[in-house]
Design an enzyme around this catalytic site. Structure first.
Site, mmCIF file in Angstrom:
data_model
loop_
_atom_site.group_PDB
_atom_site.id
_atom_site.type_symbol
_atom_site.label_atom_id
_atom_site.label_comp_id
_atom_site.label_asym_id
_atom_site.label_seq_id
_atom_site.Cartn_x
_atom_site.Cartn_y
_atom_site.Cartn_z
ATOM 1 N N PHE A 109 0.810 -1.228 0.000
ATOM 2 C CA PHE A 109 0.000 0.000 0.000
ATOM 3 C C PHE A 109 0.839 1.272 0.000
ATOM 4 O O PHE A 109 0.325 2.341 -0.307
ATOM 5 C CB PHE A 109 -0.981 -0.006 1.188
ATOM 6 N N LYS A 110 2.130 1.148 0.276
ATOM 7 C CA LYS A 110 2.977 2.337 0.271
ATOM 8 C C LYS A 110 2.958 3.052 -1.088
ATOM 9 O O LYS A 110 3.166 4.253 -1.163
ATOM 10 C CB LYS A 110 4.420 1.979 0.630
ATOM 11 N N ASP A 111 2.703 2.289 -2.150
ATOM 12 C CA ASP A 111 2.634 2.912 -3.476
ATOM 13 C C ASP A 111 1.516 3.946 -3.574
ATOM 14 O O ASP A 111 1.605 4.874 -4.373
ATOM 15 C CB ASP A 111 2.390 1.845 -4.557
ATOM 16 N N LEU A 114 3.424 6.907 -2.144
ATOM 17 C CA LEU A 114 4.775 7.178 -2.637
ATOM 18 C C LEU A 114 4.862 7.294 -4.156
ATOM 19 O O LEU A 114 5.889 7.685 -4.692
ATOM 20 C CB LEU A 114 5.753 6.137 -2.107
#
Ligand code: PLP
Length: 496
Positions: A109-111, A114
């Protein structure tokens, strides 16, 4: 929109300053001076928007130095790197949904944030007339690192150096990071655990000496960890989007409350849900799911945040965190936005390893938050149960959330629909996933992926297999005490 610091509510900075510095000069986190509002009409209108439009609308509430069209352009470019809908919602049964946030390039989920942050930073940097290169040291428990590397790779005027705990991330996570291409990226292992890496990075940020040395070579440090406002804002968007999807599919009517269960580490994801609630989203309970590192469960039980505990390495490594940085933003709200109180707690944490917010505040927090944790064995059973019952394969982090959401349903009388937030794809944790469903995983990563695909029919993208054929570019290991020097050496090397 202006921003204050959790440690100084008199400070007032713009959104660009907040994004371009990351952390406030007093060590606090930037919070909006007051919560922007999303009207019922705007939320309803989201049902007719695609994801980038929803994201741009939410971000426009936070960044008034950029126009809606500029933000939409950013969101469109960021989410074009995703495979299909960036945040699809899957229905398991009536009242139980999964919000999948891992369709970006790095499968976690960091995408979601980011992929946006580098574009947001460059746009704000241009508006603010900042000439220096944004140098971004990042500490990662596994997923942030790769997402930051992907996001910033070859983005002009930026450079990123990632520190991960040596031996503290999964094979796939490490492989993803050390194979990253790009002339402005570097990856270094740090001796110790994630908290050691995060603390050392924070120290580098606080170092005047390092800042001066970097200024002399045209670089300025910026934080891209989950405390950066530029990550928080894009994360708020998917909670609105999830609600809009429930509205469009007629699972709910406008105004119905929805519970979200979030697998939590640094408290960034679940904090975004709280911000969405404060902005007007009809949110019921926010269920905070932890693994064996259950510092937040204890905090939500007792009001005491205590570091007097062992750091436990689990198979949901992105949640192996004892110092949840973003919690400070929640504390600020429940301290009545009194930064002196927040300072007192943070000083106590530094001095004695714990603080106590007191019963009254705890009661208020518990009106919205419920905390629980799943042990290694419990979540593996849940992963298997969810697979058996719904044919839905999830990763270990998401399984922790499913387990805790079940505990909540058993203990509390609440018939609101629940959205379980899914933070990683099973492809990132194939061996653990296989083990949980009772299959002995092959030692080799590629074989484990093939086996998972054969047994469960979960599609593994070609890019994941390709990763294992790529050569590793980085093998440096450093001591936390030497981290500042490593950052400087990297910056100096960029000039050549
Ligand atoms: C980062 C991460 C988490 C924890 O999110 P926070 O915002 O730090 O609470 C959970 N699951 C996965 C897969 C992650 O990458």
């Amino acid at each position: 929109m202006k921003y204050v610091s959790t440690r100084n509510n008199k400070l007032s900075v713009t959104g660009s300053t907040a994004v371009l510095t990351g952390l406030a000069p007093d060590g606090g986190l930037f919070v909006p001076e007051s919560f922007p509002e999303m009207s019922a009409e705007e939320i309803s209108r989201m049902t007719e928007m695609d994801y980038p439009e929803r994201s741009a609308l939410v971000m426009s509430k936070f960044f008034d130095e950029l126009s809606y069209d500029e933000l939409l352009d950013i969101a469109r470019r960021a989410y074009a790197t995703f495979d299909g809908d960036p945040a699809p919602e899957v229905k398991l049964e009536s009242g139980l949904y999964v919000l999948e946030l891992w369709h970006g390039k790095t499968h976690a989920f960091k995408d979601m944030a980011l992929s946006v942050l580098p574009l947001l930073m460059t746009a704000l940097k241009e508006k603010a007339g900042q000439k220096e290169t944004c140098l971004i040291p990042v500490a990662t428990s596994g997923d942030t690192g790769k997402a930051a590397l992907e996001g910033f790779s070859d983005v002009e005027g930026t450079a990123v150096i990632v520190f991960y705990p040596d031996g503290g991330v999964s094979h796939t996570q490490r492989k993803q990071m050390v194979t990253t291409l790009g002339s402005n990226v570097k990856v270094v292992a740090v001796k110790g655990n994630f908290d050691d890496a995060q603390t050392a990075v924070k120290q580098a940020f606080g170092s005047k000496e390092l800042a001066e040395k970097l200024a002399a070579i045209g670089c300025k440090m910026t934080g891209a960890n989950s405390i950066n406002l530029g990550r928080l804002a894009p994360q708020v968007a998917y909670y609105f989007s999830a609600y809009a999807d429930l509205l469009s599919s007629e699972q709910i009517s406008y105004g119905d409350k929805v519970d979200f269960c979030v697998p939590t580490g640094n408290f960034g994801n679940i904090l975004a849900a709280y911000y969405a609630k404060r902005m007007g989203l009809p949110v019921g309970k926010l269920i905070c799911a932890s693994n064996d590192n259950n510092v937040l469960t204890d905090f939500l039980d007792t009001g005491v945040y205590s570091l007097d505990r062992e750091f436990i390495k689990t198979t949901s490594p992105s949640m192996d965190i004892l110092i949840s940085s973003n919690l400070e933003r929640l504390l600020f709200e429940f301290a009545g936005r009194d930064s002196d109180t927040v300072n007192d707690w943070m000083n106590e944490l530094k001095k004695n390893g714990s603080y106590d917010i007191g019963g009254e505040r705890l009661c208020e927090i518990r009106e919205t938050f419920w905390g629980g944790f799943a042990t290694q064995e419990d979540y593996a059973d849940t992963l298997m149960d969810i697979y058996d019952e719904y044919g839905y394969l999830c990763d270990p982090h998401t399984a922790v959330a499913f387990n805790v959401s079940k505990q909540y349903a058993e203990e509390c009388d609440d018939d609101a629909p629940t959205v379980v937030v899914s933070t990683a794809s099973p492809v990132k944790f194939a061996a653990t996933v296989l083990e949980s469903i009772g299959i002995t995983p092959p030692d080799d990563d590629v074989k484990a992926l093939k086996k998972m695909e054969a047994e469960t029919a979960f599609p593994v993208p070609e890019s994941v297999y390709a990763l294992f054929g790529m050569s590793e570019r980085f093998d440096e290991v450093t001591d936390p005490a030497r981290l500042s020097e490593t950052v400087y050496d990297f910056a100096e090397g960029l000039k050549k």
